[in-house]
Design an enzyme around this catalytic site. Structure first.
Site, PDB file in Angstrom:
ATOM      1  N   ARG A 143       1.003  -1.177   0.148  1.00 15.63           N
ATOM      2  CA  ARG A 143       0.114   0.123   0.269  1.00 15.63           C
ATOM      3  C   ARG A 143       0.889   1.136   0.122  1.00 15.63           C
ATOM      4  O   ARG A 143       2.135   1.341   0.507  1.00 15.63           O
ATOM      5  CB  ARG A 143      -0.931   0.148   1.243  1.00 15.63           C
ATOM      6  CG  ARG A 143      -1.956  -1.140   1.052  1.00 15.63           C
ATOM      7  CD  ARG A 143      -3.004  -0.968   2.292  1.00 15.63           C
ATOM      8  NE  ARG A 143      -2.187  -1.652   3.429  1.00 15.63           N
ATOM      9  CZ  ARG A 143      -1.837  -0.556   4.598  1.00 15.63           C
ATOM     10  NH1 ARG A 143      -2.011   0.748   4.389  1.00 15.63           N
ATOM     11  NH2 ARG A 143      -1.110  -1.050   5.669  1.00 15.63           N
ATOM     12  N   ASP A 170      -9.333 -10.174   8.877  1.00 14.19           N
ATOM     13  CA  ASP A 170      -8.746  -8.589   8.595  1.00 14.19           C
ATOM     14  C   ASP A 170      -9.915  -7.514   8.925  1.00 14.19           C
ATOM     15  O   ASP A 170      -9.438  -6.614   9.318  1.00 14.19           O
ATOM     16  CB  ASP A 170      -8.542  -8.797   7.131  1.00 14.19           C
ATOM     17  CG  ASP A 170      -7.469  -7.663   6.764  1.00 14.19           C
ATOM     18  OD1 ASP A 170      -6.551  -7.228   7.753  1.00 14.19           O
ATOM     19  OD2 ASP A 170      -7.770  -6.753   5.861  1.00 14.19           O
ATOM     20  N   ARG A 183       2.324 -12.214  -0.699  1.00 10.75           N
ATOM     21  CA  ARG A 183       0.826 -12.219  -0.058  1.00 10.75           C
ATOM     22  C   ARG A 183       0.168 -13.634  -0.701  1.00 10.75           C
ATOM     23  O   ARG A 183       0.688 -13.851  -1.921  1.00 10.75           O
ATOM     24  CB  ARG A 183       0.036 -11.268  -0.384  1.00 10.75           C
ATOM     25  CG  ARG A 183       0.362  -9.784   0.252  1.00 10.75           C
ATOM     26  CD  ARG A 183      -0.617  -9.818   1.585  1.00 10.75           C
ATOM     27  NE  ARG A 183       0.182  -8.539   2.298  1.00 10.75           N
ATOM     28  CZ  ARG A 183      -0.568  -8.249   3.716  1.00 10.75           C
ATOM     29  NH1 ARG A 183      -1.626  -8.950   4.146  1.00 10.75           N
ATOM     30  NH2 ARG A 183       0.012  -7.326   4.258  1.00 10.75           N
ATOM     31  N   HIS A 227     -10.767  -2.578  11.450  1.00 10.72           N
ATOM     32  CA  HIS A 227      -9.688  -3.656  10.969  1.00 10.72           C
ATOM     33  C   HIS A 227      -9.532  -4.779  11.913  1.00 10.72           C
ATOM     34  O   HIS A 227      -8.510  -4.749  12.613  1.00 10.72           O
ATOM     35  CB  HIS A 227      -8.463  -2.751  10.865  1.00 10.72           C
ATOM     36  CG  HIS A 227      -7.223  -3.148  10.326  1.00 10.72           C
ATOM     37  ND1 HIS A 227      -5.870  -2.969  10.480  1.00 10.72           N
ATOM     38  CD2 HIS A 227      -6.939  -4.216   9.342  1.00 10.72           C
ATOM     39  CE1 HIS A 227      -5.252  -3.548   9.558  1.00 10.72           C
ATOM     40  NE2 HIS A 227      -5.811  -4.366   8.900  1.00 10.72           N
ATOM     41  N   LYS A 269      -9.450  -2.869   1.662  1.00 10.99           N
ATOM     42  CA  LYS A 269      -9.271  -1.549   2.664  1.00 10.99           C
ATOM     43  C   LYS A 269     -10.000  -0.264   2.165  1.00 10.99           C
ATOM     44  O   LYS A 269     -10.423   0.569   3.050  1.00 10.99           O
ATOM     45  CB  LYS A 269      -7.729  -1.411   2.556  1.00 10.99           C
ATOM     46  CG  LYS A 269      -6.671  -2.376   3.251  1.00 10.99           C
ATOM     47  CD  LYS A 269      -7.163  -3.085   4.322  1.00 10.99           C
ATOM     48  CE  LYS A 269      -6.007  -3.726   4.873  1.00 10.99           C
ATOM     49  NZ  LYS A 269      -6.181  -4.677   5.942  1.00 10.99           N
ATOM     50  N   TYR A 288      -1.767  -3.539  -6.942  1.00  9.24           N
ATOM     51  CA  TYR A 288      -1.149  -4.426  -5.821  1.00  9.24           C
ATOM     52  C   TYR A 288      -2.273  -4.310  -4.853  1.00  9.24           C
ATOM     53  O   TYR A 288      -2.631  -3.249  -4.334  1.00  9.24           O
ATOM     54  CB  TYR A 288       0.022  -4.099  -5.292  1.00  9.24           C
ATOM     55  CG  TYR A 288       0.528  -5.050  -4.167  1.00  9.24           C
ATOM     56  CD1 TYR A 288       1.094  -5.951  -4.559  1.00  9.24           C
ATOM     57  CD2 TYR A 288       0.422  -4.765  -2.832  1.00  9.24           C
ATOM     58  CE1 TYR A 288       1.583  -7.296  -3.914  1.00  9.24           C
ATOM     59  CE2 TYR A 288       0.752  -5.918  -1.938  1.00  9.24           C
ATOM     60  CZ  TYR A 288       1.387  -7.089  -2.344  1.00  9.24           C
ATOM     61  OH  TYR A 288       1.838  -7.920  -1.647  1.00  9.24           O
ATOM     62  N   CYS A 338       0.691  -7.440  11.768  1.00 11.21           N
ATOM     63  CA  CYS A 338       0.976  -7.616  13.544  1.00 11.21           C
ATOM     64  C   CYS A 338       0.237  -9.003  13.876  1.00 11.21           C
ATOM     65  O   CYS A 338       0.136  -9.039  15.094  1.00 11.21           O
ATOM     66  CB  CYS A 338       0.611  -6.557  14.187  1.00 11.21           C
ATOM     67  SG  CYS A 338       1.872  -5.162  13.851  1.00 11.21           S
ATOM     68  N   SER A 353      -1.318  -3.648  10.297  1.00 11.29           N
ATOM     69  CA  SER A 353      -0.909  -4.432   9.190  1.00 11.29           C
ATOM     70  C   SER A 353       0.252  -5.360   9.861  1.00 11.29           C
ATOM     71  O   SER A 353       1.482  -4.787  10.074  1.00 11.29           O
ATOM     72  CB  SER A 353      -0.733  -3.610   7.963  1.00 11.29           C
ATOM     73  OG  SER A 353      -1.898  -3.153   7.496  1.00 11.29           O
TER      74      SER A 353
HETATM   75  N1  LIG Z   1       6.546 -13.251  17.294  1.00 10.71           N
HETATM   76  C1  LIG Z   1       5.450 -13.359  16.885  1.00 10.71           C
HETATM   77  N2  LIG Z   1       5.130 -13.165  15.616  1.00 10.71           N
HETATM   78  C2  LIG Z   1       3.872 -13.103  15.101  1.00 10.71           C
HETATM   79  C3  LIG Z   1       2.857 -13.802  16.011  1.00 10.71           C
HETATM   80  N3  LIG Z   1       1.795 -13.805  15.201  1.00 10.71           N
HETATM   81  C4  LIG Z   1       1.999 -13.476  13.917  1.00 10.71           C
HETATM   82  N4  LIG Z   1       3.445 -13.033  14.006  1.00 10.71           N
HETATM   83  C5  LIG Z   1       4.172 -12.673  12.743  1.00 10.71           C
HETATM   84  O1  LIG Z   1       3.847 -11.537  12.317  1.00 10.71           O
HETATM   85  C6  LIG Z   1       3.777 -11.443  10.696  1.00 10.71           C
HETATM   86  C7  LIG Z   1       2.193 -11.117  10.251  1.00 10.71           C
HETATM   87  O2  LIG Z   1       1.524 -11.876  10.668  1.00 10.71           O
HETATM   88  P1  LIG Z   1      -0.170 -11.949  10.120  1.00 10.71           P
HETATM   89  O3  LIG Z   1      -1.088 -12.581  11.005  1.00 10.71           O
HETATM   90  O4  LIG Z   1      -0.171 -11.739   8.755  1.00 10.71           O
HETATM   91  O5  LIG Z   1      -0.579 -10.211  10.342  1.00 10.71           O
HETATM   92  P2  LIG Z   1      -1.811  -9.408  10.035  1.00 10.71           P
HETATM   93  O6  LIG Z   1      -2.128  -8.550  10.988  1.00 10.71           O
HETATM   94  O7  LIG Z   1      -2.870 -10.507   9.339  1.00 10.71           O
HETATM   95  O8  LIG Z   1      -1.358  -8.630   8.670  1.00 10.71           O
HETATM   96  P3  LIG Z   1      -2.253  -7.885   7.281  1.00 10.71           P
HETATM   97  O9  LIG Z   1      -2.645  -9.170   6.846  1.00 10.71           O
HETATM   98  O10 LIG Z   1      -1.118  -7.205   6.805  1.00 10.71           O
HETATM   99  O11 LIG Z   1      -3.365  -7.076   8.004  1.00 10.71           O
HETATM  100  C8  LIG Z   1       4.161 -12.683  10.451  1.00 10.71           C
HETATM  101  O12 LIG Z   1       5.546 -12.883   9.833  1.00 10.71           O
HETATM  102  C9  LIG Z   1       3.915 -13.509  11.489  1.00 10.71           C
HETATM  103  O13 LIG Z   1       4.574 -14.755  11.672  1.00 10.71           O
HETATM  104  C10 LIG Z   1       3.324 -13.763  17.502  1.00 10.71           C
HETATM  105  O14 LIG Z   1       2.419 -14.378  18.027  1.00 10.71           O
HETATM  106  N5  LIG Z   1       4.533 -13.820  17.784  1.00 10.71           N
HETATM  107  O1  LIG Z   2      -4.120  -3.953   1.824  1.00  9.31           O
HETATM  108  C1  LIG Z   2      -3.145  -4.592   1.870  1.00  9.31           C
HETATM  109  O2  LIG Z   2      -2.316  -4.515   0.639  1.00  9.31           O
HETATM  110  C2  LIG Z   2      -2.902  -5.885   2.394  1.00  9.31           C
HETATM  111  C3  LIG Z   2      -3.243  -5.551   3.980  1.00  9.31           C
HETATM  112  O3  LIG Z   2      -4.105  -6.350   4.160  1.00  9.31           O
HETATM  113  C4  LIG Z   2      -2.679  -4.510   4.795  1.00  9.31           C
HETATM  114  O4  LIG Z   2      -1.871  -3.892   4.260  1.00  9.31           O
HETATM  115  O5  LIG Z   2      -3.325  -4.422   5.888  1.00  9.31           O
HETATM  116 MN   LIG Z   3      -3.816 -10.654   7.495  1.00 10.55          MN
END
Ligand SMILES: Nc1nc2c(ncn2[C@@H]2O[C@H](COP(=O)(O)OP(=O)(O)OP(=O)(O)O)[C@@H](O)[C@H]2O)c(=O)[nH]1
Ligand SMILES: O=C([O-])CC(=O)C(=O)O
Ligand SMILES: [Mn+2]
Length: 627
Positions: A76, A314, A406, A267, A247, A238, A291, A289
C-alpha cells in the site's frame, strides 16, 4: 466506443456510470464479470498467456498461480492515499486531503467541479482533450465490470459495490476476496445502492505497443470520496491499492457509512473460541497490518480441550442488535495474507487453506513449480527463483520472497472456518482485543476497566512499522485502533463515535452487553532482542484468561494501566518461562509508564477539539493512578 456484450442488468444508474467511465478511459472492450468458475479459468489463462501468472504444478498445488509484481509496486502507498471530503477538517490531521473538485480535475480533466454542467460536453467527465489521468487510461485494454458484495449476500449487515478495472489480476482476485458476479447484480436489482470504485493501472497501450507482465504507473493515487461513496485508484495493481473492496471500501468508505448510520467498520479479525466446558465466545481483534491478525484468527490452541475457529482475518463490520449485543460479520470471502513467516509451525491452518485455488504474489518459485517463502519450511530449498525473477540460493543474502509477499485464497478452504462464518445475522462479540508490536513497556495482556477506558487503550495503540506499507520498517508510530491508514474521516471524530456507542448502550441499560476490551502484546523483547512470549498457538493461553475473565473464573490484579492476570492466573504450564520472563510480560513498571503517559497528550492534541473530552479524562485518570 468499446466493444462488449450488452449490460446484463437493468440498473440504469449502473449502466450509465459504466458508459461514462468507458467514455473517459476508452478501453477496447468491456466485460461484465459473472463470477463463474469458467470465467475465472478463462481470465487466469489470459494472465498466463500475458506472463502475469505462472501456473504452479497442478499435482503440487492445483489451480494455483504465481505472480511477481513490478518491484516498485509491492505494498500500500500511504502517502499517495487521499480522503477527498468536501471539508478538510472531515479528513482530519492524519489523512492526506485533497479538495474533491481538484482531485476530479486531476483524474478527468474536467475542472468545472460539477458533473454534467457544460452543454457542449460529450459526457459528465468533460471533453476528450481536456486531459486528466483517467482519460484514455484503459486504451488497448479490456475493462472489467466487477459487481461485488461485502458480506454474505442478502445479509442486512452487507453492502454492495461495483469495481471497474483494467486488470484481469484484480478481477480474478476480487472473485476470491468477495462475493462477486451475477448474483450481486440480481441483488442490486434496478435501483440498489452500490459504491462506485474505479481502478486503472494507468498503463494504456498505444497502437502496437507490447504489454508487460505487471503494468502499473510510477504516478499513483488511491482516492476516496466519502460523501459520494466513490473510490478512484490510479497506477497500482497491488493488494490494498487495487482490490478496492478491501481497505478502500470495507474500511475507508465503510467507516464513514458506519459513522453516519451508527455502526462500526473495523480492521479486526473475528474468531470463535470454545472452552472445554461452557459456551463458545466470539472475539474480535485489531492489530496493525502484519502484526498477527491472520495468525490469531487461525490459531491452533496448545492448551487441551480448547478450540478456535475462524470467522474473519482482517475486517469486521459490527452493529448492535435488538438484544443490545454487538454482532459482527466478515465482509470478505477470502484471505489476502502475509506469506513470509507462515509455515507448518506458525500457522498450519493457513498452510492447509492454500492447498490449491490460490494466487501467490511476490513469493519465490521452486524448481519443481511450487512456491516458497521465508519461514515456510525450516530449511530453504537449495535453489529458487526469487520474487524478482533472479536465481536464488541460501547464500544469496537477500530474501527470496518480498517481506510483503501475499497469498490470496478462498476463506471457505480454511479447515477451521466456523460453520456460521456466513451467517447473515453475524456473530455476537464478547471481547475486543487491541494490540501492536511493542518491544518494550506493554504487558502481554491488559483488561480495560470499562468501555471508555478500552476506547482510550485503542486510541493509544502504538506499533513498530512493518513491510505492509511503504516506509521505514521498525519505526514506532501511533496507529489508533489499527485504523490510522484506514479511517475515512477525522480520527478524532472516530474516537468520539466509539465513545458515543458506549454511552448509547449505557442509556439503554445494555452496559453489561458491551464487549469487554483488552490490550495484548505478543512482541515484547528481552535485552538480547529475543521475543519473550512464544506467540502463535501459545496465544491461546491469553485467550483462555480472557474468556475466564468474562465468566468470572480468572483472577486479575488492578494496576494503574488496567487489570493484569494475577499471579498463577495465566496458564503458562510447560512453557519454560523464567520468573524474569514472566515479570517482563506481566508487570507494570511505573517509571516506564509515566514516560509512556507523558507521550499521550501530544498524540491526543493531534486531533485538536475533535478529540473527545472523555479521552482527556481517561488520560488524567491514568496519570493520577500512576501517582
Ligand atoms: N513473534 C510473533 N510473531 C507473530 C505472531 N503472530 C504473527 N506473527 C508474525 O507477524 C507477521 C504478520 O502476521 P499476520 O498474521 O499475517 O498479520 P496481519 O495482522 O494479518 O497482517 P495484514 O494481513 O497485513 O493485516 C508474520 O510474519 C507472523 O509470523 C506472534 O504471536 N508472535
Ligand atoms: O491491503 C493490503 O495491501 C494488505 C493488507 O491487508 C494490509 O496492508 O493491511
Ligand atoms: Mn492478515
Amino acid at each position: 466506443m468499446a466493444r462488449g456484450i450488452a449490460a446484463p442488468t437493468e440498473h440504469q444508474e449502473l449502466i450509465e456510470w459504466v458508459g461514462d467511465i468507458a467514455e473517459l478511459t476508452q478501453p477496447d472492450e468491456i466485460v461484465w464479470c459473472d463470477g463463474s468458475e469458467a470465467e475465472y479459468h478463462r481470465l487466469a489463462e489470459e494472465l498466463v498467456a500475458k506472463g502475469t501468472f505462472t501456473r504452479l504444478d497442478p499435482t503440487l498445488r492445483p489451480n494455483s498461480y504465481y505472480a511477481a509484481s513490478d518491484p516498485s509496486d509491492v505494498a500500500r502507498v500511504e502517502d499517495r492515499t487521499f480522503i477527498c471530503s468536501r471539508r478538510e477538517a472531515d479528513a482530519g490531521p492524519t489523512n492526506r486531503w485533497k479538495d474533491p473538485a481538484e482531485m476530479r480535475a486531476i483524474f478527468t480533466g474536467d475542472s468545472s467541479g460539477a458533473a454534467g454542467t457544460g452543454g457542449e460536453k460529450s459526457g459528465p467527465f468533460g471533453r476528450p482533450g481536456d486531459g486528466g489521468l483517467f482519460r484514455g487510461s484503459m486504451r488497448g485494454r479490456t475493462m472489467y465490470v466487477v459487481p461485488f458484495c461485502m458480506g454474505p449476500l442478502g445479509s442486512p449487515l452487507s453492502a454492495m459495490g461495483v469495481e471497474i478495472t483494467d486488470s484481469a489480476y484484480v478481477a480474478v482476485s476480487m472473485r476470491t476476496m468477495t462475493r462477486m458476479g451475477r448474483a450481486v447484480l440480481d441483488q442490486l436489482g434496478t435501483d440498489g445502492a452500490f459504491v462506485k470504485a474505479v481502478h486503472t493501472l494507468g498503463a494504456p497501450l498505444a497502437d502496437g505497443r507490447a504489454d508487460v507482465p505487471w503494468p502499473c504507473n510510477t504516478t499513483k493515487y488511491i482516492s476516496h470520496f466519502p460523501e459520494t461513496r466513490e473510490i478512484w485508484s490510479y497506477g497500482s495493481g497491488y493488494g490494498g491499492n487495487a482490490l478496492l473492496g478491501k481497505k478502500c471500501y470495507a474500511l475507508r468508505i465503510a467507516s464513514v457509512m458506519a459513522r453516519d448510520e451508527g455502526w462500526l467498520a473495523e480492521h479486526m479479525l473475528i474468531l470463535k473460541l470454545t472452552p472445554p466446558r461452557g459456551e463458545a465466545r466470539y472475539v474480535a481483534a485489531a492489530f496493525p497490518s502484519a502484526c498477527g491478525k491472520t495468525n490469531l484468527a487461525m490459531l491452533e490452541p496448545t492448551i487441551s480441550g480448547w478450540s478456535v475457529e475462524t470467522v474473519g482475518d482482517d475486517i469486521a463490520w459490527m452493529r448492535f442488535g435488538e438484544d443490545g449485543r454487538l454482532y459482527a460479520i466478515n465482509p470478505e470471502a477470502g484471505f489476502f495474507g502475509v506469506a513470509p513467516g507462515t509455515g507448518q509451525h506458525t500457522n498450519a491452518n493457513a498452510m492447509k487453506t492454500m492447498y490449491g485455488n490460490s494466487v501467490f504474489t511476490n513469493v519465490a518459485l521452486t524448481d519443481d513449480g511450487d512456491v516458497w517463502w521465508e519461514g515456510m519450511t525450516e530449511q530453504p530449498p537449495a535453489h529458487l527463483t526469487d520474487w524478482k525473477g533472479d536465481d536464488w540460493t541460501p547464500d544469496s543474502g537477500t530474501p527470496a520472497a518480498h517481506p510483503n509477499a501475499r497469498f490470496t485464497v478462498p476463506a471457505a478452504q480454511c479447515p477451521i472456518i466456523a460453520p456460521e462464518w456466513e451467517d447473515p445475522r453475524g456473530v455476537p462479540i464478547s471481547a475486543i482485543l487491541f494490540g501492536g508490536r511493542r518491544a518494550s513497556a506493554v504487558p502481554l495482556v491488559t483488561e480495560s476497566f470499562d468501555w471508555q477506558h478500552g476506547v482510550f487503550l485503542g486510541a493509544n495503540i502504538a506499533s513498530e512499522k512493518t513491510a505492509a506499507a511503504e516506509g521505514k520498517v521498525g519505526e514506532l508510530r501511533r496507529d489508533p485502533f489499527a485504523m490510522l491508514p484506514f479511517c475515512g474521516y477525522n480520527m478524532g471524530d472516530y474516537f468520539g463515535h466509539w465513545v458515543a456507542l458506549g454511552k448509547d448502550a449505557e442509556r439503554k441499560g445494555d452496559r453489561d452487553k458491551l464487549p469487554k476490551i483488552y490490550y495484548v502484546n505478543w512482541f515484547r523483547k528481552d535485552a538480547d532482542g529475543r521475543f519473550v512470549w512464544p506467540g502463535f498457538g501459545e496465544n491461546s493461553r491469553v485467550l483462555k484468561w480472557i474468556v475466564e475473565r468474562l465468566s468470572g473464573d480468572a483472577a486479575g490484579v488492578e494496576t494503574p494501566i488496567g487489570v493484569l492476570p494475577a499471579q498463577g492466573a495465566l496458564d503458562t504450564d510447560g512453557l519454560g518461562l523464567s520468573p524474569a520472563d514472566l515479570d517482563l510480560l506481566l508487570t507494570v513498571d511505573r517509571e516506564v509508564w509515566r514516560e509512556e503517559a507523558s507521550l499521550i497528550p501530544a498524540h491526543l492534541e493531534t486531533y485538536g477539539d475533535h478529540t473527545p473530552p472523555e479521552l482527556w479524562a481517561e488520560y488524567e485518570a491514568l496519570v493520577a493512578r500512576l501517582g
